[in-house]
Design a protein around this motif. Structure first.
Motif, PDB file in Angstrom:
ATOM      1  N   HIS A  27       0.634  -1.212  -0.003  1.00 50.96           N
ATOM      2  CA  HIS A  27      -0.372   0.234  -0.661  1.00 50.96           C
ATOM      3  C   HIS A  27       0.722   1.453   0.440  1.00 50.96           C
ATOM      4  CE1 HIS A  27      -4.131  -1.124   0.760  1.00 50.96           C
ATOM      5  NE2 HIS A  27      -3.789  -1.988   1.139  1.00 50.96           N
ATOM      6  N   THR A  28       1.862   1.346   0.824  1.00 55.91           N
ATOM      7  CA  THR A  28       2.791   2.432   0.827  1.00 55.91           C
ATOM      8  C   THR A  28       3.802   2.741  -0.199  1.00 55.91           C
ATOM      9  OG1 THR A  28       3.413   1.936   3.182  1.00 55.91           O
ATOM     10  CG2 THR A  28       4.704   3.979   1.776  1.00 55.91           C
ATOM     11  N   PHE A  29       4.011   1.501  -1.180  1.00 56.58           N
ATOM     12  CA  PHE A  29       5.348   2.764  -2.550  1.00 56.58           C
ATOM     13  C   PHE A  29       3.779   2.401  -3.435  1.00 56.58           C
ATOM     14  CE2 PHE A  29       5.381  -2.429  -2.607  1.00 56.58           C
ATOM     15  CZ  PHE A  29       4.905  -2.495  -3.847  1.00 56.58           C
ATOM     16  N   VAL A  30       2.562   1.524  -3.596  1.00 54.86           N
ATOM     17  CA  VAL A  30       1.860   1.889  -5.124  1.00 54.86           C
ATOM     18  C   VAL A  30       1.416   3.308  -4.824  1.00 54.86           C
ATOM     19  CG1 VAL A  30      -0.756   1.220  -5.663  1.00 54.86           C
ATOM     20  CG2 VAL A  30       1.763   0.014  -5.035  1.00 54.86           C
ATOM     21  N   ARG A  31       0.463   3.266  -3.018  1.00 46.85           N
ATOM     22  CA  ARG A  31       0.133   5.145  -3.004  1.00 46.85           C
ATOM     23  C   ARG A  31       1.060   5.948  -3.084  1.00 46.85           C
ATOM     24  NH1 ARG A  31       1.778   8.366   1.084  1.00 46.85           N
ATOM     25  NH2 ARG A  31       1.852   6.427   2.397  1.00 46.85           N
ATOM     26  N   ILE A  32       2.088   5.849  -3.174  1.00 49.25           N
ATOM     27  CA  ILE A  32       3.190   7.469  -3.352  1.00 49.25           C
ATOM     28  C   ILE A  32       3.035   7.096  -5.164  1.00 49.25           C
ATOM     29  CG2 ILE A  32       5.543   7.412  -3.137  1.00 49.25           C
ATOM     30  CD1 ILE A  32       5.586   6.501  -0.778  1.00 49.25           C
ATOM     31  N   SER A  33       3.157   6.075  -5.721  1.00 50.10           N
ATOM     32  CA  SER A  33       2.822   6.235  -6.686  1.00 50.10           C
ATOM     33  C   SER A  33       2.166   6.659  -7.444  1.00 50.10           C
ATOM     34  CB  SER A  33       3.588   4.249  -7.187  1.00 50.10           C
ATOM     35  OG  SER A  33       5.069   4.307  -7.190  1.00 50.10           O
ATOM     36  N   LEU A  34       0.962   6.608  -6.866  1.00 48.44           N
ATOM     37  CA  LEU A  34      -0.012   6.370  -7.826  1.00 48.44           C
ATOM     38  C   LEU A  34      -0.543   8.175  -7.916  1.00 48.44           C
ATOM     39  CD1 LEU A  34      -2.629   3.991  -6.466  1.00 48.44           C
ATOM     40  CD2 LEU A  34      -2.406   4.177  -8.972  1.00 48.44           C
ATOM     41  N   ASN A  35      -0.156   8.505  -6.143  1.00 51.23           N
ATOM     42  CA  ASN A  35      -0.343   9.975  -6.331  1.00 51.23           C
ATOM     43  C   ASN A  35       0.869  10.670  -6.668  1.00 51.23           C
ATOM     44  OD1 ASN A  35      -2.252   9.834  -4.387  1.00 51.23           O
ATOM     45  ND2 ASN A  35      -0.640   9.811  -2.565  1.00 51.23           N
ATOM     46  N   ALA A  36       2.068  10.443  -7.316  1.00 50.68           N
ATOM     47  CA  ALA A  36       3.060  10.989  -8.281  1.00 50.68           C
ATOM     48  C   ALA A  36       2.476  10.844  -9.638  1.00 50.68           C
ATOM     49  CB  ALA A  36       4.405  10.229  -7.854  1.00 50.68           C
ATOM     50  N   GLU A  37       1.418  10.181 -10.274  1.00 49.55           N
ATOM     51  CA  GLU A  37       1.277   9.726 -11.244  1.00 49.55           C
ATOM     52  C   GLU A  37      -0.142  10.748 -11.731  1.00 49.55           C
ATOM     53  OE1 GLU A  37       2.312   8.938 -14.128  1.00 49.55           O
ATOM     54  OE2 GLU A  37       4.269   8.029 -13.289  1.00 49.55           O
ATOM     55  N   GLY A  38      -0.771  11.956 -10.342  1.00 48.73           N
ATOM     56  CA  GLY A  38      -2.352  11.720 -10.722  1.00 48.73           C
ATOM     57  C   GLY A  38      -3.577  11.707 -10.008  1.00 48.73           C
ATOM     58  N   PHE A  39      -2.906   9.882  -9.598  1.00 47.76           N
ATOM     59  CA  PHE A  39      -4.453   9.069  -9.553  1.00 47.76           C
ATOM     60  C   PHE A  39      -4.850   9.494  -7.329  1.00 47.76           C
ATOM     61  CE2 PHE A  39      -2.432   7.170 -13.143  1.00 47.76           C
ATOM     62  CZ  PHE A  39      -3.394   6.731 -13.549  1.00 47.76           C
ATOM     63  N   ASP A  40      -6.250   9.298  -7.746  1.00 51.16           N
ATOM     64  CA  ASP A  40      -6.916   9.475  -5.848  1.00 51.16           C
ATOM     65  C   ASP A  40      -6.158   7.878  -5.507  1.00 51.16           C
ATOM     66  OD1 ASP A  40      -6.984  12.224  -6.159  1.00 51.16           O
ATOM     67  OD2 ASP A  40      -8.875  11.989  -6.160  1.00 51.16           O
ATOM     68  N   TYR A  41      -5.474   7.572  -4.692  1.00 51.39           N
ATOM     69  CA  TYR A  41      -5.610   6.407  -3.852  1.00 51.39           C
ATOM     70  C   TYR A  41      -6.554   6.005  -3.111  1.00 51.39           C
ATOM     71  CZ  TYR A  41      -3.988   3.527  -0.242  1.00 51.39           C
ATOM     72  OH  TYR A  41      -4.021   2.234   1.425  1.00 51.39           O
ATOM     73  N   LEU A  42      -7.398   4.826  -3.072  1.00 50.91           N
ATOM     74  CA  LEU A  42      -7.842   4.328  -2.386  1.00 50.91           C
ATOM     75  C   LEU A  42      -6.990   3.066  -1.382  1.00 50.91           C
ATOM     76  CD1 LEU A  42     -11.730   4.768  -3.933  1.00 50.91           C
ATOM     77  CD2 LEU A  42     -10.171   6.754  -2.181  1.00 50.91           C
ATOM     78  N   GLY A  43      -7.129   2.497   0.248  1.00 52.60           N
ATOM     79  CA  GLY A  43      -7.073   1.769   0.015  1.00 52.60           C
ATOM     80  C   GLY A  43      -7.998   0.294   1.059  1.00 52.60           C
ATOM     81  N   ALA A  44      -7.641  -0.543   0.662  1.00 50.95           N
ATOM     82  CA  ALA A  44      -8.951  -1.558   1.685  1.00 50.95           C
ATOM     83  C   ALA A  44      -7.635  -3.123   1.658  1.00 50.95           C
ATOM     84  CB  ALA A  44      -9.510  -2.167   1.059  1.00 50.95           C
ATOM     85  N   TYR A  45      -8.356  -3.673   2.923  1.00 53.11           N
ATOM     86  CA  TYR A  45      -7.642  -4.297   3.423  1.00 53.11           C
ATOM     87  C   TYR A  45      -7.864  -5.229   3.767  1.00 53.11           C
ATOM     88  CZ  TYR A  45      -3.336  -0.550   5.253  1.00 53.11           C
ATOM     89  OH  TYR A  45      -2.650   0.159   4.765  1.00 53.11           O
ATOM     90  N   SER A  46      -8.926  -5.768   2.880  1.00 44.70           N
ATOM     91  CA  SER A  46     -10.255  -7.015   3.279  1.00 44.70           C
ATOM     92  C   SER A  46     -10.782  -6.979   2.248  1.00 44.70           C
ATOM     93  CB  SER A  46     -10.546  -7.336   4.866  1.00 44.70           C
ATOM     94  OG  SER A  46     -11.340  -6.369   5.084  1.00 44.70           O
TER      95      SER A  46
END
Length: 234
Positions: A15-34
């Motif tokens: 989640h950490t590295f995907v969130r950083i990369s998504l935000n850097a590319e202009g996407f809004d990150y949403l996360g869920a663990y289950s």
């Protein structure tokens, strides 16, 4: 407009590295663990793309894929999987997955695949009125409709793209490399099973009546062509 990407995975580091990369590319990150968390985000935030891990604490990711497809949601889904069996990958595609990526994965590759799916979401700013015809087949670019012998057949975007390329070939061979790159992107030029699943789905729609002939011919390992003579003499 920032597109919302939901990552469903139980590993915080991912989640950490995907969130950083998504935000850097202009996407809004949403996360869920289950699965339960993902359902809540889907209901309340309506993500534009879902990146879904198969192994989750409260069940298999494919159950979420089945659920959203049964509900009629067409949100593009990329599956994250550490499993490498081709049969299982085909099962996922048939269940409605748009793409998959094997773990461990490079985040740059994931971003490219997300961008390809987002590209498909963007409606063309200008439509043409062209009608493509091949025997008893007709295809309207402007209305995104397809007819066989005056029977309207509903196609997905990728199925429509495939048929369009074969109709433009007018019976000539269309290479599988060209189809894979045009429909799914450069990263999928070796994924021939994507085409096998797509062609199987189209054949079921076209040949739903027993009297209908199979008009899509497979040239194993090379590509596909329309059987023009059979279309014209049907």
């Amino acid at each position: 407009m920032a597109y919302r990407v939901l990552l469903v995975d139980d590993e915080k580091q991912i989640h950490t590295f995907v969130r950083i990369s998504l935000n850097a590319e202009g996407f809004d990150y949403l996360g869920a663990y289950s699965l339960d968390g993902a359902l809540s985000v889907i209901q309340n935030r309506s993500p534009d793309v879902i990146v879904l891990d198969l192994g989750l604490p409260d069940g298999e990711g494919i159950s979420l894929l089945n659920h959203i497809r049964e509900k009629g949601h067409t949100t593009p889904v990329i599956i994250l999987t550490a499993r490498d069996q081709e049969d299982e990958k085909i099962t996922l595609l048939e269940a409605g997955a748009n793409d998959y990526i094997s773990k461990p994965f490079g985040v740059k590759e994931l971003i490219v695949r997300i961008k390809v799916l987002v590209r498909d979401l963007i409606a063309p700013s200008k439509k043409t009125e062209d009608l493509i015809q091949c025997g008893e087949l007709s295809l309207s670019l402007s209305s995104h409709q397809f007819w066989y012998d005056s029977r309207l057949i509903s196609l997905t975007k990728k199925e429509f793209h495939f048929i369009k390329m074969l109709m433009e070939g007018n019976g000539g061979l269309v290479r599988q490399d060209d189809l894979l790159i045009s429909i799914w992107g450069e990263t999928h030029r070796q994924d021939s099973h994507y085409l096998r699943v797509l062609v199987s789905q189209i054949r079921k729609k076209i040949c739903e009546e027993e009297s209908r002939k199979n008009i899509i011919k497979t040239e194993p390992g090379i590509g596909y062509r329309l059987c023009v003579d059979e279309i014209e003499n049907d």
